[in-house]
Structures are given as C-alpha cells and as structure tokens.
Enzyme design. Structure first.
Site, PDB file in Angstrom:
ATOM      1  N   CYS A 291      -0.373   4.330   1.813  1.00 17.20           N
ATOM      2  CA  CYS A 291      -0.504   3.993   3.134  1.00 17.20           C
ATOM      3  C   CYS A 291       0.988   4.264   3.835  1.00 17.20           C
ATOM      4  O   CYS A 291       0.924   4.770   5.020  1.00 17.20           O
ATOM      5  CB  CYS A 291      -0.909   3.169   3.990  1.00 17.20           C
ATOM      6  SG  CYS A 291      -2.173   2.055   2.916  1.00 17.20           S
ATOM      7  N   ASP A 292       2.058   3.674   2.892  1.00 17.94           N
ATOM      8  CA  ASP A 292       2.950   3.953   3.585  1.00 17.94           C
ATOM      9  C   ASP A 292       4.416   4.456   3.261  1.00 17.94           C
ATOM     10  O   ASP A 292       5.853   4.627   2.970  1.00 17.94           O
ATOM     11  CB  ASP A 292       3.969   1.828   3.679  1.00 17.94           C
ATOM     12  CG  ASP A 292       2.678   1.131   4.419  1.00 17.94           C
ATOM     13  OD1 ASP A 292       3.292   1.712   5.501  1.00 17.94           O
ATOM     14  OD2 ASP A 292       2.237   0.221   4.281  1.00 17.94           O
TER      15      ASP A 292
ATOM     16  N   CYS B 102       0.786  -1.032  -0.249  1.00 19.37           N
ATOM     17  CA  CYS B 102      -0.187  -0.149   0.159  1.00 19.37           C
ATOM     18  C   CYS B 102       0.626   1.190   0.372  1.00 19.37           C
ATOM     19  O   CYS B 102       1.471   2.204   1.088  1.00 19.37           O
ATOM     20  CB  CYS B 102      -0.815   0.306   1.554  1.00 19.37           C
ATOM     21  SG  CYS B 102      -2.205   1.358   1.183  1.00 19.37           S
TER      22      CYS B 102
HETATM   23  C1  LIG Z   1      -0.070  -3.607   4.444  1.00 18.19           C
HETATM   24  C2  LIG Z   1      -1.848  -2.650   4.531  1.00 18.19           C
HETATM   25  C3  LIG Z   1      -1.229  -1.139   5.488  1.00 18.19           C
HETATM   26  C4  LIG Z   1      -2.499  -0.526   4.784  1.00 18.19           C
HETATM   27  N1  LIG Z   1      -2.029   1.234   5.323  1.00 18.19           N
HETATM   28  C5  LIG Z   1      -3.294   1.615   6.030  1.00 18.19           C
HETATM   29  C6  LIG Z   1      -3.130   2.721   6.093  1.00 18.19           C
HETATM   30  O1  LIG Z   1      -1.991   3.127   6.790  1.00 18.19           O
HETATM   31  N2  LIG Z   1      -3.864   3.697   6.274  1.00 18.19           N
HETATM   32  C7  LIG Z   1      -5.698   3.088   6.162  1.00 18.19           C
HETATM   33  O2  LIG Z   1      -6.989   3.790   5.687  1.00 18.19           O
HETATM   34  N3  LIG Z   1      -5.909   1.795   5.168  1.00 18.19           N
HETATM   35  C8  LIG Z   1      -4.674   0.590   5.596  1.00 18.19           C
HETATM   36  N4  LIG Z   1      -4.796   0.426   4.241  1.00 18.19           N
HETATM   37  C9  LIG Z   1      -6.233  -0.492   4.136  1.00 18.19           C
HETATM   38  C10 LIG Z   1      -7.621  -0.755   4.869  1.00 18.19           C
HETATM   39  O3  LIG Z   1      -6.707  -1.769   6.281  1.00 18.19           O
HETATM   40  C11 LIG Z   1      -8.427  -1.426   4.568  1.00 18.19           C
HETATM   41  O4  LIG Z   1      -8.451   0.198   3.670  1.00 18.19           O
HETATM   42  C12 LIG Z   1      -9.428  -1.382   5.302  1.00 18.19           C
HETATM   43  O5  LIG Z   1      -9.135  -3.123   5.634  1.00 18.19           O
HETATM   44  C13 LIG Z   1     -10.809  -2.302   4.685  1.00 18.19           C
HETATM   45  O6  LIG Z   1     -11.431  -2.507   5.679  1.00 18.19           O
HETATM   46  P1  LIG Z   1     -12.921  -3.765   5.018  1.00 18.19           P
HETATM   47  O7  LIG Z   1     -13.802  -3.778   6.501  1.00 18.19           O
HETATM   48  O8  LIG Z   1     -13.431  -2.874   3.699  1.00 18.19           O
HETATM   49  O9  LIG Z   1     -11.822  -5.080   4.640  1.00 18.19           O
HETATM   50  P2  LIG Z   1     -11.457  -5.712   5.496  1.00 18.19           P
HETATM   51  O10 LIG Z   1     -10.300  -5.208   6.633  1.00 18.19           O
HETATM   52  O11 LIG Z   1     -10.475  -6.010   4.447  1.00 18.19           O
HETATM   53  O12 LIG Z   1     -11.902  -6.864   6.118  1.00 18.19           O
HETATM   54  C14 LIG Z   1     -12.894  -7.663   5.718  1.00 18.19           C
HETATM   55  C15 LIG Z   1     -12.779  -8.455   7.182  1.00 18.19           C
HETATM   56  O13 LIG Z   1     -14.316 -10.041   6.429  1.00 18.19           O
HETATM   57  C16 LIG Z   1     -13.235 -10.793   6.304  1.00 18.19           C
HETATM   58  N5  LIG Z   1     -14.213 -11.841   6.282  1.00 18.19           N
HETATM   59  C17 LIG Z   1     -14.020 -11.760   4.173  1.00 18.19           C
HETATM   60  N6  LIG Z   1     -14.147 -12.938   3.907  1.00 18.19           N
HETATM   61  C18 LIG Z   1     -14.860 -13.411   5.022  1.00 18.19           C
HETATM   62  C19 LIG Z   1     -15.654 -14.936   5.262  1.00 18.19           C
HETATM   63  N7  LIG Z   1     -16.522 -14.987   3.767  1.00 18.19           N
HETATM   64  N8  LIG Z   1     -16.915 -14.846   6.080  1.00 18.19           N
HETATM   65  C20 LIG Z   1     -15.655 -14.666   7.333  1.00 18.19           C
HETATM   66  N9  LIG Z   1     -14.878 -12.864   7.733  1.00 18.19           N
HETATM   67  C21 LIG Z   1     -15.090 -12.957   6.181  1.00 18.19           C
HETATM   68  C22 LIG Z   1     -11.753 -10.958   6.472  1.00 18.19           C
HETATM   69  O14 LIG Z   1     -11.495 -12.213   7.686  1.00 18.19           O
HETATM   70  C23 LIG Z   1     -11.781  -9.580   7.533  1.00 18.19           C
HETATM   71  O15 LIG Z   1     -12.076  -9.655   8.274  1.00 18.19           O
HETATM   72  C24 LIG Z   1      -3.758  -1.456   4.273  1.00 18.19           C
HETATM   73  C25 LIG Z   1      -3.611  -2.104   4.072  1.00 18.19           C
HETATM   74  C26 LIG Z   1      -2.664  -3.113   3.877  1.00 18.19           C
HETATM   75  C27 LIG Z   1      -2.985  -4.963   3.266  1.00 18.19           C
END
Ligand SMILES: Cc1cc2nc3c(=O)[nH]c(=O)nc-3n(C[C@H](O)[C@H](O)[C@H](O)COP(=O)(O)OP(=O)(O)OC[C@H]3O[C@@H](n4cnc5c(N)ncnc54)[C@H](O)[C@@H]3O)c2cc1C
Length: 289
Positions: free
Chosen positions: A119-120, A116
């Site tokens: 982010c970084d 990302c």
């Molecule tokens: C290395 C890294 C660094 C990042 N740094 C930043 C940052 O500094 N700032 C920032 O704003 N964003 C950052 N991001 C991005 C941010 O983390 C994501 O945009 C955010 O987490 C998205 O949230 P979400 O809830 O949509 O999905 P996710 O965080 O992907 O959560 C989805 C959840 O659903 C669950 N899930 C999926 N499918 C199923 C299923 N079939 N059954 C049960 N559970 C399921 C997963 O296990 C997970 O817990 C970073 C991402 C990464 C990978």
C-alpha cells in the site's frame, strides 16, 4: 459493506453487524489503488460505502459478534447487541497486522510506520527505509520497496530469512538492499518524523541505530475467528478456506476479504469478493426456497 450493497440489490433482508464502519480502511491515510476513487482518505471511502449500504436499506448494528451457532437450518448470531436468526451468513471479519510493540511504533503509525508495503511503497521514494520481518510478505515488500527507496534494510531476528529461496536470492542481488540478520528492532526513533530505528543484535546484545525515514512492519497478520471457527474449515494459518464462489465448508456460510485464504489483503479485492459472496448467498437462498 459491498456484500451488503449487493445483498440489498437482490432485495434480501440484510443485517450488517460490525464493531466499526470501515475496518482497516480507517487506518489507511490516502488510498490510491481503489479504482474509481481518487485522492481521498480511507475514511472518506468508508463514509461513501456506508452511505451506499444505507441508501439501499441495509440495517446496521454496531456491536461485536461473540458466537455463531447452527439452529435448525438457520444460524443464530450472538452479539453483545442481541441475538439474530439468519438464513445465510457472510463472514468478513478481516485481519489485523501484527505489530512490534516497541517504543515509537504507535507514535508514528500511519506517519512513517506502516504495516503494508504494497500500500505505502510509493511513500518511500528516494528515502532509506527498514523492513522488519523474514517471511514471504516481508521479502516481497523489500523487493517492491527497492524500486522506490534509496536503501532498504531488511531486518530479521533469525540468522536466515524464512521466505521462498527464489525470493531471497532475488532480493540479495538488489544493489540497494542490505540484509540485517540476527537483529531485532527495539525502538522507532524520531522527533516529529521517523529518523531511525534502534536494533539489537540478538547474539551479542549490541545496540546500534540505523538511519531510516520509513519503517515497514511485515511480521504477519492475525485472524480472529473464535466466534465461528467451529463451523468452517480454516487453513494452517487460521484463514477461512473458500471456493471461487466464496463458499466455506459450511453450507450457508460465505466469507470474503482478508479473513479468507486468498493471499492478497487489499480493499478492492475484499470488496470484489464481498460482491461474489452476496451473489452466492442469494443463489443459495433461492435454491433453498
Ligand atoms: C495501514 C494500512 C494501510 C492499508 N492501505 C491499503 C491501500 O492503500 N490499498 C488497499 O487496497 N488496501 C490497503 N490496506 C488493506 C485493506 O485495508 C484491507 O485489505 C481491507 O480493509 C480488508 O477488508 P475486510 O473487509 O476484509 O477487513 P477489515 O477491513 O479488517 O474489516 C473487518 C471488519 O470486521 C469487524 N469485525 C471483526 N470481527 C468482528 C466481530 N467479532 N464482531 C463485529 N465486527 C467484527 C472489524 O471491526 C472491521 O470493521 C491497508 C491496511 C492497513 C492496515
């Protein structure tokens, strides 16, 4: 979890089913751009949200959703922890960044290898870095990183980038950006920290090392939606299509966060959209009533 907090504040009976608590936020080191949350780890943010969701009475089931089916005006959510009948569903399954799957990538993931750039990027200040990928996300990453890094190698395995032309032109004009085309990364090297990447010329097979301290893997995101994709419209890259109220094409199913067709994968955006999805679900349920 934001959707759950908002749903509970409307006194909806709310069940949160997830494999883990925190999702991708657990993979971030320090999260610096979540307003109101300063100098703390992603894990701490996940903890706070979990506490808040529980405080308002969210029921949490740790499990994996296998399939969602329509069931006479309701939805049957089938998981490895049992089946649940619900009146409305908010899908927030997120995404995962594709990896290179080369030696060294896992060892340094989160400690020099990132998926990302948005982010970084500040961690690249004054360093030579590599960005791997050739699409819009990769070149946007290159453009951003060029503001921080001393040198940015833009590594792509084809002979030209796939991003929008205007972006390619802008990036090419940046004095500290060096395109490295026809090349694939075969290894991330280093002892205690990242010291370089090995790249292989896909035409000649020649291997050489680029000295870099940070590697940004921007080769796309993966959406896993098998459990519900038969019910909702998706776009050509598999993301759930939503309107401004986070409604999907299926009445009663809402979606938020990285799983949707909004191009910005960020935690605060996922949280904001989660709040909208819960309020929309509430309105939907009130209308039904
Ligand atoms: C290395 C890294 C660094 C990042 N740094 C930043 C940052 O500094 N700032 C920032 O704003 N964003 C950052 N991001 C991005 C941010 O983390 C994501 O945009 C955010 O987490 C998205 O949230 P979400 O809830 O949509 O999905 P996710 O965080 O992907 O959560 C989805 C959840 O659903 C669950 N899930 C999926 N499918 C199923 C299923 N079939 N059954 C049960 N559970 C399921 C997963 O296990 C997970 O817990 C970073 C991402 C990464 C990978």
């Amino acid at each position: 979890m934001t959707a759950a907090i908002y749903a509970r504040r409307k006194l909806l009976k709310t069940l949160l089913i997830s494999r883990d608590i925190g999702g991708q936020v657990l993979l971030t080191g320090y999260i610096e751009n979540y307003p109101g949350f300063v100098e703390r780890s992603g894990m701490a943010l996940a903890d706070i949200l979990e506490r808040q969701a529980k405080e308002f009475g969210t029921e949490i089931v740790m499990g994996e959703v296998k399939r969602v089916e329509k069931a006479e005006g309701l939805f049957r959510v089938i998981s490895d922890e049992g089946e649940f009948l619900v009146r409305a569903l908010i899908v927030t399954g997120g995404s995962s960044y594709k990896r290179l799957n080369v030696p060294g990538e896992e060892k340094f993931f989160g400690r020099g290898v990132s998926t990302c750039a948005t982010c970084d990027a500040p961690l690249a200040r004054g360093r030579a870095v590599a960005v791997v990928g050739g699409g819009n996300a990769a070149l946007q990453g290159v453009e951003l990183l060029a503001k921080y890094a001393s040198r940015v190698y833009a590594i792509h395995r084809r002979d030209r980038f796939r991003a929008d032309e205007i972006l390619i032109e802008r990036v090419k004009k940046m004095p500290n950006v060096e395109p490295v085309l026809n090349s694939e990364v075969t290894e991330v090297r280093g002892d205690k920290k990242v010291e370089g990447v090995l790249i292989r010329d896909v035409r000649t097979g020649e291997v050489k090392e680029l000295r870099v301290e940070r590697v940004f893997v921007e080769v796309g995101r993966e959406i896993k939606l098998d459990y519900v994709k038969h019910l909702v419209e998706t776009n050509k890259i598999g993301q759930v299509v939503v309107d401004r109220a986070q409604r999907t094409s299926c009445e009663g199913i809402f979606a938020a966060g990285d799983i949707t067709d909004l191009p910005y994968g960020q935690a605060i955006i996922a949280a904001g959209d989660g709040a909208v999805a819960a309020l929309s679900a509430y309105d939907y349920l009130m209308e039904k009533r």
